[in-house]
Design a protein around this motif. Structure first.
Motif, PDB file in Angstrom:
ATOM      1  N   ALA A 162     -17.716  47.081   5.073  1.00 21.58           N
ATOM      2  CA  ALA A 162     -19.024  46.555   5.177  1.00 21.58           C
ATOM      3  C   ALA A 162     -19.023  45.082   4.349  1.00 21.58           C
ATOM      4  O   ALA A 162     -19.635  44.185   4.429  1.00 21.58           O
ATOM      5  N   GLY A 181     -16.468  42.976   4.285  1.00 26.23           N
ATOM      6  CA  GLY A 181     -15.463  41.898   4.806  1.00 26.23           C
ATOM      7  C   GLY A 181     -16.515  40.913   5.603  1.00 26.23           C
ATOM      8  O   GLY A 181     -17.676  41.072   5.600  1.00 26.23           O
ATOM      9  N   THR A 182     -15.773  39.826   6.029  1.00 26.13           N
ATOM     10  CA  THR A 182     -16.656  38.655   6.635  1.00 26.13           C
ATOM     11  C   THR A 182     -17.347  39.306   7.964  1.00 26.13           C
ATOM     12  O   THR A 182     -18.807  38.935   7.970  1.00 26.13           O
ATOM     13  N   GLY A 211     -17.886  42.509   8.681  1.00 25.56           N
ATOM     14  CA  GLY A 211     -18.747  43.786   8.125  1.00 25.56           C
ATOM     15  C   GLY A 211     -20.184  43.486   7.640  1.00 25.56           C
ATOM     16  O   GLY A 211     -21.155  44.039   7.750  1.00 25.56           O
ATOM     17  N   GLY A 214     -14.158  43.044  -2.136  1.00 26.39           N
ATOM     18  CA  GLY A 214     -14.052  41.710  -2.035  1.00 26.39           C
ATOM     19  C   GLY A 214     -12.673  40.980  -1.884  1.00 26.39           C
ATOM     20  O   GLY A 214     -11.939  41.666  -2.516  1.00 26.39           O
ATOM     21  N   CYS A 269     -15.568  48.237  10.360  1.00 29.75           N
ATOM     22  CA  CYS A 269     -14.957  46.820  10.296  1.00 29.75           C
ATOM     23  C   CYS A 269     -14.043  46.721   9.304  1.00 29.75           C
ATOM     24  O   CYS A 269     -13.706  45.746   8.758  1.00 29.75           O
ATOM     25  N   LEU A 270     -13.247  47.826   8.763  1.00 31.69           N
ATOM     26  CA  LEU A 270     -12.278  48.070   7.919  1.00 31.69           C
ATOM     27  C   LEU A 270     -10.902  47.254   8.435  1.00 31.69           C
ATOM     28  O   LEU A 270     -10.687  47.692   9.489  1.00 31.69           O
ATOM     29  N   ALA A 271     -10.447  46.599   7.714  1.00 34.02           N
ATOM     30  CA  ALA A 271      -8.986  46.094   7.873  1.00 34.02           C
ATOM     31  C   ALA A 271      -8.296  45.755   6.718  1.00 34.02           C
ATOM     32  O   ALA A 271      -8.803  45.413   5.666  1.00 34.02           O
ATOM     33  N   ARG A 279      -6.714  43.642   3.988  1.00 39.16           N
ATOM     34  CA  ARG A 279      -7.054  42.190   3.729  1.00 39.16           C
ATOM     35  C   ARG A 279      -5.640  41.495   3.883  1.00 39.16           C
ATOM     36  O   ARG A 279      -5.682  40.175   3.801  1.00 39.16           O
ATOM     37  N   ASP A 294      -5.657  50.312   8.266  1.00 36.84           N
ATOM     38  CA  ASP A 294      -5.831  50.012   9.546  1.00 36.84           C
ATOM     39  C   ASP A 294      -5.437  51.492  10.362  1.00 36.84           C
ATOM     40  O   ASP A 294      -6.101  51.404  11.357  1.00 36.84           O
ATOM     41  N   SER A 296     -11.682  45.660  16.138  1.00 33.07           N
ATOM     42  CA  SER A 296     -10.080  45.850  16.435  1.00 33.07           C
ATOM     43  C   SER A 296      -9.906  44.185  16.544  1.00 33.07           C
ATOM     44  O   SER A 296     -10.379  43.108  15.839  1.00 33.07           O
ATOM     45  N   PHE A 323       0.700  45.477  11.558  1.00 33.02           N
ATOM     46  CA  PHE A 323      -0.701  45.734  11.472  1.00 33.02           C
ATOM     47  C   PHE A 323      -1.258  45.997  12.779  1.00 33.02           C
ATOM     48  O   PHE A 323      -2.125  46.693  13.061  1.00 33.02           O
ATOM     49  N   THR A 378     -11.567  37.714  19.714  1.00 35.40           N
ATOM     50  CA  THR A 378     -10.699  36.494  19.589  1.00 35.40           C
ATOM     51  C   THR A 378     -10.658  36.002  18.214  1.00 35.40           C
ATOM     52  O   THR A 378     -11.239  36.617  17.182  1.00 35.40           O
ATOM     53  N   ALA A 379     -10.395  34.664  18.085  1.00 38.83           N
ATOM     54  CA  ALA A 379     -10.420  34.135  16.624  1.00 38.83           C
ATOM     55  C   ALA A 379     -11.669  33.808  15.977  1.00 38.83           C
ATOM     56  O   ALA A 379     -12.663  33.234  16.722  1.00 38.83           O
ATOM     57  N   PHE A 380     -11.602  33.966  14.869  1.00 35.90           N
ATOM     58  CA  PHE A 380     -12.903  33.945  13.868  1.00 35.90           C
ATOM     59  C   PHE A 380     -13.055  32.488  13.451  1.00 35.90           C
ATOM     60  O   PHE A 380     -12.114  31.842  13.142  1.00 35.90           O
TER      61      PHE A 380
END
Ligand SMILES: NC(=O)c1ccc[n+]([C@@H]2O[C@H](COP(=O)([O-])OP(=O)(O)OC[C@H]3O[C@@H](n4cnc5c(N)ncnc54)[C@H](OP(=O)(O)O)[C@@H]3O)[C@@H](O)[C@H]2O)c1
Length: 329
Positions: A10, A12-13, A15, A38, A84-86, A88, A99, A122, A133, A157-159
């Motif tokens: 939660a 993350g960006t 999350g 963070g 939304c876990l990943a 870092r 992951d 994902s 990863f 796709t890309a953020f």
């Protein structure tokens, strides 16, 4: 219908945006956060509480089954797990720990808490897996599909944050860096809020159940060169590009790979260089294995926010960038 939703990742960006969207949809949201969350562990629980207003925060370790049960789920019933876990860093050890392993543990704990539905953030790049990863994420995707729970695996796709690292360079009057001629790849940039809205919408939309869902933002696919041209137009300056050969990354990967056999920290750096090379040469669009090409038309678009608007707000100081460890330029 209001659900009890348990959220991991939660802080993350995506999350944070997902928590906002879930609350907007009327759900009750409980988040498990680390004591030091963070980028760089800079956020104490009270900072997380300020970032996630309206959600219930619990402090614990998603990588520890006992903590998940004791600190996270606490013997209560939940309806949905949103992850939304990943990792870092994307470094192999961390990627497999976060992951894959932590996701498996969270899924097990969620099942015990009565969860019947999972929404997983994902990444579109797992469709052509080459990196640690990506293999870790794919292994968990398979575990989730095999779990028998209702799943929505969202592969964006890309953020915006990953495409905006050069805004400050350009403000300083420097050239926009591109690999090759800047046309090697393309993506359909998606904003945090548009992606989060899509994730939250998965809960009640049966057409998104038991599906793997590649997703991009609105508008046409953009190459890095087009992104640079847009930025120069916003700045009112003629475009100026500096081309970086992909062979440079190959040389870095080779050197770090050899040294990494002796020094493990350099092996992680070699993997980060491999991640950089992947994004320098692979598009974040749906891959058509039949034609052996990326297909922008086959990559669904959602939302309204554009990269151009976001970068305009960045230039005016109305938006901020938190890039973390994945940055290449
Ligand atoms: N960047 C892109 O353009 C892009 C494009 C498509 C897909 N994606 C995918 O989107 C996903 C999320 O991206 P994001 O930018 O939102 O990620 P992010 O900002 O790096 O957030 C990662 C989240 O996972 C948590 N986490 C990481 N390691 C942890 C650990 N060991 N224990 C507990 N929590 C841990 C972080 O918690 P802390 O705050 O405690 O660290 C944070 O909440 C990733 O899977 C990425 O591959 C990214």
């Amino acid at each position: 219908m209001q659900r009890r939703v348990f959220v991991i990742g939660a802080t993350g960006t995506i999350g944070r945006a997902a928590v906002r969207a879930l609350l907007r949809h009327g759900h009750e949201v409980v988040c498990l956060v680390r004591p030091q969350a963070g980028v760089g562990g800079a956020l104490a629980p009270e900072d997380c509480a300020r970032l996630l207003p309206g959600a219930t925060l619990r402090v614990g370790d998603v990588g520890d089954a006992a903590s998940l049960a004791r600190d996270g789920f606490r013997g209560e019933q939940f309806d949905v797990l949103v992850s939304c876990l990943a990792s870092r860093t994307g470094a192999p050890k961390d990627a497999w720990a976060v992951d894959h392993r932590a996701q498996v543990l969270a899924l097990d704990a969620a099942r015990q808490a009565g969860v019947k539905q999972v929404v997983l953030l994902s990444a579109i790049c797992v469709q052509k897996p080459q990196l640690a990863f990506q293999h870790a994420k794919l292994a968990f995707e398979k575990h989730l599909v095999d779990s028998g729970l209702v799943y929505s695996i969202v592969r964006p796709t890309a953020f915006f944050k990953s495409l905006s690292g050069q805004v400050d360079r350009l403000k300083r009057g420097q050239a926009f860096l591109v690999f090759g001629d800047g046309r090697l790849t393309a993506c359909k940039p998606i904003s945090d809020d548009d992606l989060a809205e899509y994730l939250a919408g998965c809960i009640d939309d049966p057409s998104r159940h038991n599906r793997v869902l590649p997703i991009g933002g609105p508008g046409a696919a953009l190459t890095p060169r087009q992104q640079g041209e847009q930025l120069f137009a916003l700045l009112g300056r003629p475009p100026r590009f500096k081309q970086v050969p992909v062979a440079l990354l190959d040389a870095i990967i080779t050197v770090l790979g050899v040294l990494g056999r002796v020094l493990p920290s350099l092996a992680d750096k070699a993997e980060l260089a491999r991640i950089g090379r992947y994004y320098a040469t692979e598009s974040m669009l749906v891959w058509d294995s039949g034609s052996g090409c990326y297909d922008a038309a086959a990559t669904p678009s959602v939302g309204q926010d554009t990269l151009l608007d976001f970068q305009g707000r960045l230039l005016r100081g109305e938006a901020a960038l938190e890039r973390g460890d994945h940055a290449v330029f």
